[in-house]
Design a protein around this motif. Sequence first.
Motif, PDB file in Angstrom:
ATOM      1  N   MET A 191       6.273   4.031  -7.535  1.00  0.00           N
ATOM      2  CA  MET A 191       7.503   5.002  -6.810  1.00  0.00           C
ATOM      3  C   MET A 191       7.015   6.227  -6.040  1.00  0.00           C
ATOM      4  O   MET A 191       7.743   6.672  -5.211  1.00  0.00           O
ATOM      5  CB  MET A 191       8.558   5.304  -8.134  1.00  0.00           C
ATOM      6  N   LEU A 192       5.797   6.849  -6.605  1.00  0.00           N
ATOM      7  CA  LEU A 192       5.273   7.866  -5.876  1.00  0.00           C
ATOM      8  C   LEU A 192       4.823   7.530  -4.406  1.00  0.00           C
ATOM      9  O   LEU A 192       5.165   8.079  -3.311  1.00  0.00           O
ATOM     10  CB  LEU A 192       3.944   8.349  -6.357  1.00  0.00           C
ATOM     11  N   VAL A 193       4.395   6.190  -4.367  1.00  0.00           N
ATOM     12  CA  VAL A 193       4.056   5.721  -2.934  1.00  0.00           C
ATOM     13  C   VAL A 193       5.256   5.269  -2.072  1.00  0.00           C
ATOM     14  O   VAL A 193       5.465   5.602  -1.049  1.00  0.00           O
ATOM     15  CB  VAL A 193       3.037   4.231  -3.012  1.00  0.00           C
ATOM     16  N   LEU A 194       6.275   4.700  -2.840  1.00  0.00           N
ATOM     17  CA  LEU A 194       7.301   4.425  -2.039  1.00  0.00           C
ATOM     18  C   LEU A 194       8.439   5.523  -1.596  1.00  0.00           C
ATOM     19  O   LEU A 194       9.313   5.173  -0.939  1.00  0.00           O
ATOM     20  CB  LEU A 194       8.205   3.353  -2.796  1.00  0.00           C
ATOM     21  N   ALA A 218      16.436  -3.659  -4.983  1.00  0.00           N
ATOM     22  CA  ALA A 218      16.656  -2.923  -3.816  1.00  0.00           C
ATOM     23  C   ALA A 218      15.546  -2.917  -2.842  1.00  0.00           C
ATOM     24  O   ALA A 218      15.408  -2.870  -1.831  1.00  0.00           O
ATOM     25  CB  ALA A 218      17.480  -1.741  -3.969  1.00  0.00           C
ATOM     26  N   GLU A 219      14.333  -2.402  -3.702  1.00  0.00           N
ATOM     27  CA  GLU A 219      13.147  -2.086  -3.264  1.00  0.00           C
ATOM     28  C   GLU A 219      12.596  -3.326  -2.237  1.00  0.00           C
ATOM     29  O   GLU A 219      12.160  -3.536  -1.226  1.00  0.00           O
ATOM     30  CB  GLU A 219      11.956  -1.624  -4.159  1.00  0.00           C
ATOM     31  N   ALA A 228       6.685  -1.853  -8.768  1.00  0.00           N
ATOM     32  CA  ALA A 228       5.800  -2.495  -9.605  1.00  0.00           C
ATOM     33  C   ALA A 228       4.569  -3.045  -8.943  1.00  0.00           C
ATOM     34  O   ALA A 228       3.395  -2.982  -9.417  1.00  0.00           O
ATOM     35  CB  ALA A 228       6.441  -3.376 -10.467  1.00  0.00           C
ATOM     36  N   GLU A 229       4.771  -3.912  -7.946  1.00  0.00           N
ATOM     37  CA  GLU A 229       3.972  -4.552  -7.329  1.00  0.00           C
ATOM     38  C   GLU A 229       3.015  -3.587  -6.428  1.00  0.00           C
ATOM     39  O   GLU A 229       1.877  -3.599  -6.477  1.00  0.00           O
ATOM     40  CB  GLU A 229       4.549  -5.537  -6.056  1.00  0.00           C
ATOM     41  N   ILE A 230       3.643  -2.569  -5.700  1.00  0.00           N
ATOM     42  CA  ILE A 230       2.802  -1.547  -5.266  1.00  0.00           C
ATOM     43  C   ILE A 230       1.885  -0.560  -6.083  1.00  0.00           C
ATOM     44  O   ILE A 230       0.994  -0.412  -5.783  1.00  0.00           O
ATOM     45  CB  ILE A 230       3.685  -0.869  -4.128  1.00  0.00           C
ATOM     46  N   GLY A 231       2.703  -0.624  -7.256  1.00  0.00           N
ATOM     47  CA  GLY A 231       2.202   0.293  -8.463  1.00  0.00           C
ATOM     48  C   GLY A 231       0.761  -0.505  -8.855  1.00  0.00           C
ATOM     49  O   GLY A 231      -0.359   0.321  -9.034  1.00  0.00           O
ATOM     50  N   HIS A 232       0.777  -1.751  -8.916  1.00  0.00           N
ATOM     51  CA  HIS A 232      -0.373  -2.431  -9.534  1.00  0.00           C
ATOM     52  C   HIS A 232      -1.337  -2.317  -8.271  1.00  0.00           C
ATOM     53  O   HIS A 232      -2.667  -2.097  -8.517  1.00  0.00           O
ATOM     54  CB  HIS A 232       0.006  -4.011  -9.318  1.00  0.00           C
ATOM     55  N   ASP A 233      -1.390  -2.303  -7.030  1.00  0.00           N
ATOM     56  CA  ASP A 233      -2.307  -2.243  -6.128  1.00  0.00           C
ATOM     57  C   ASP A 233      -2.766  -0.889  -6.102  1.00  0.00           C
ATOM     58  O   ASP A 233      -3.917  -0.503  -5.825  1.00  0.00           O
ATOM     59  CB  ASP A 233      -1.744  -2.615  -4.701  1.00  0.00           C
ATOM     60  N   PHE A 234      -1.941   0.066  -6.265  1.00  0.00           N
ATOM     61  CA  PHE A 234      -2.284   1.489  -6.194  1.00  0.00           C
ATOM     62  C   PHE A 234      -3.219   1.666  -7.433  1.00  0.00           C
ATOM     63  O   PHE A 234      -4.438   2.356  -7.374  1.00  0.00           O
ATOM     64  CB  PHE A 234      -1.334   2.410  -6.373  1.00  0.00           C
ATOM     65  N   CYS A 235      -2.999   1.044  -8.652  1.00  0.00           N
ATOM     66  CA  CYS A 235      -3.808   1.252 -10.021  1.00  0.00           C
ATOM     67  C   CYS A 235      -5.008   0.769  -9.679  1.00  0.00           C
ATOM     68  O   CYS A 235      -6.066   1.032 -10.155  1.00  0.00           O
ATOM     69  CB  CYS A 235      -3.065   0.596 -11.174  1.00  0.00           C
ATOM     70  N   VAL A 236      -5.412  -0.568  -8.950  1.00  0.00           N
ATOM     71  CA  VAL A 236      -6.440  -1.159  -8.692  1.00  0.00           C
ATOM     72  C   VAL A 236      -7.554  -0.339  -7.789  1.00  0.00           C
ATOM     73  O   VAL A 236      -8.479  -0.352  -8.272  1.00  0.00           O
ATOM     74  CB  VAL A 236      -6.140  -2.572  -7.867  1.00  0.00           C
ATOM     75  N   ASN A 237      -6.882   0.227  -6.613  1.00  0.00           N
ATOM     76  CA  ASN A 237      -7.615   1.198  -6.008  1.00  0.00           C
ATOM     77  C   ASN A 237      -7.963   2.516  -6.779  1.00  0.00           C
ATOM     78  O   ASN A 237      -9.086   3.083  -6.496  1.00  0.00           O
ATOM     79  CB  ASN A 237      -6.784   1.743  -4.734  1.00  0.00           C
ATOM     80  N   TRP A 238      -7.281   2.653  -7.818  1.00  0.00           N
ATOM     81  CA  TRP A 238      -7.739   3.813  -8.701  1.00  0.00           C
ATOM     82  C   TRP A 238      -8.701   3.408  -9.977  1.00  0.00           C
ATOM     83  O   TRP A 238      -8.879   4.105 -10.736  1.00  0.00           O
ATOM     84  CB  TRP A 238      -6.486   4.379  -9.726  1.00  0.00           C
ATOM     85  N   ASN A 239      -9.144   2.242  -9.848  1.00  0.00           N
ATOM     86  CA  ASN A 239     -10.024   1.571 -10.819  1.00  0.00           C
ATOM     87  C   ASN A 239      -9.438   1.537 -12.313  1.00  0.00           C
ATOM     88  O   ASN A 239     -10.164   1.593 -13.011  1.00  0.00           O
ATOM     89  CB  ASN A 239     -11.254   2.198 -10.908  1.00  0.00           C
TER      90      ASN A 239
END
Length: 320
Positions: A191-194, A218-219, A228-239
């Motif tokens: 949600m921070l990303v979007l 709605a997203e 949730a999907e973009i959060g996964h990718d963000f978390c992967v980038n965050w190791n």
Amino acid sequence: MEIHCTACKKKYILSPEQAEKLALVPKIPCPACGTLIITQIEKPAFMSKEKLLKQTGALPPMPEILIRAKSIIDSPYSDIRDLADILEKDQAMTARLLKLANSAYYGLRHPVESAHKACLVLGEQTLLQMITLVSTSKLFSNNLDGYDLDAATVFSHALFVALVSRDICKNRFKALENSAFAAGLLHDAGMLVLDSHIKNAKESYKNLRGQGLSQHGAEKELFGFDHAEIGHDFCVNWNVPEDQALAIRWHHEPDRADSNLAHVLYTADILSWQDPDRVPGDDLNEVSFCRVGLSSEELHEIRSRAWQDVAQIVADILIS
């Protein structure tokens, strides 16, 4: 076709012929109150997840101290003194940790005045949870204007999900306790990303929600993916460890992942939005309810305690 008025909440069912006539009309007045009803969803210009993540420069990298703390705790060649040593090199982190350690939530009999004393009294696992909490709380220091959520609400929700997830795992999946706490804190990181993109498509987003779509629904309608999907990718980038990132990816659709942690996050998230008097199991999908394996009475106790703990931690740490 069905359209809704967001002002008076009237719902209108259109025949195929009526819907066809409205195909080129973006808005029509509500027959009941005159408010304009959006009949076409204006989607933002397509942006890949990769480009969106790259353009989101406001999110900080994973705090170095959290990476080092996890490394020390996971290493068989380190001890608690090594953790205290790195903490004392970060005075701001130490100050916040001591404030948290001495708060009413932890209820220590005698106050701790140094990182070394905190390590000895609290133990490395509790201390790692505290470092994770202090580190990630900085992510939630700003309002999410696109979602109309203030920072305190976002942080309180993340903290509730973290506490409930941890307590469920204490009872059912002991080995996942620390992972559940960390994943709970980060489960809505997407949600921070979007948020800024939701803000740019605010009218379309509100109209979709007014039609009964969930937030993540709605997203998906707007962007092709949800938080949730973009959060996964963000978390992967965050190791973030893959088991946590995977649970975050599927915390709204846990049946799509073979992950106990995904079912735990889903359960905690549902409990966070329930009325306190509602029976916890009533709103859970049957698979998750069985997978978590706790009764409604047990979940009710966990839910009630978590809300009390959230209020205490927010008051002690964020307000005072």
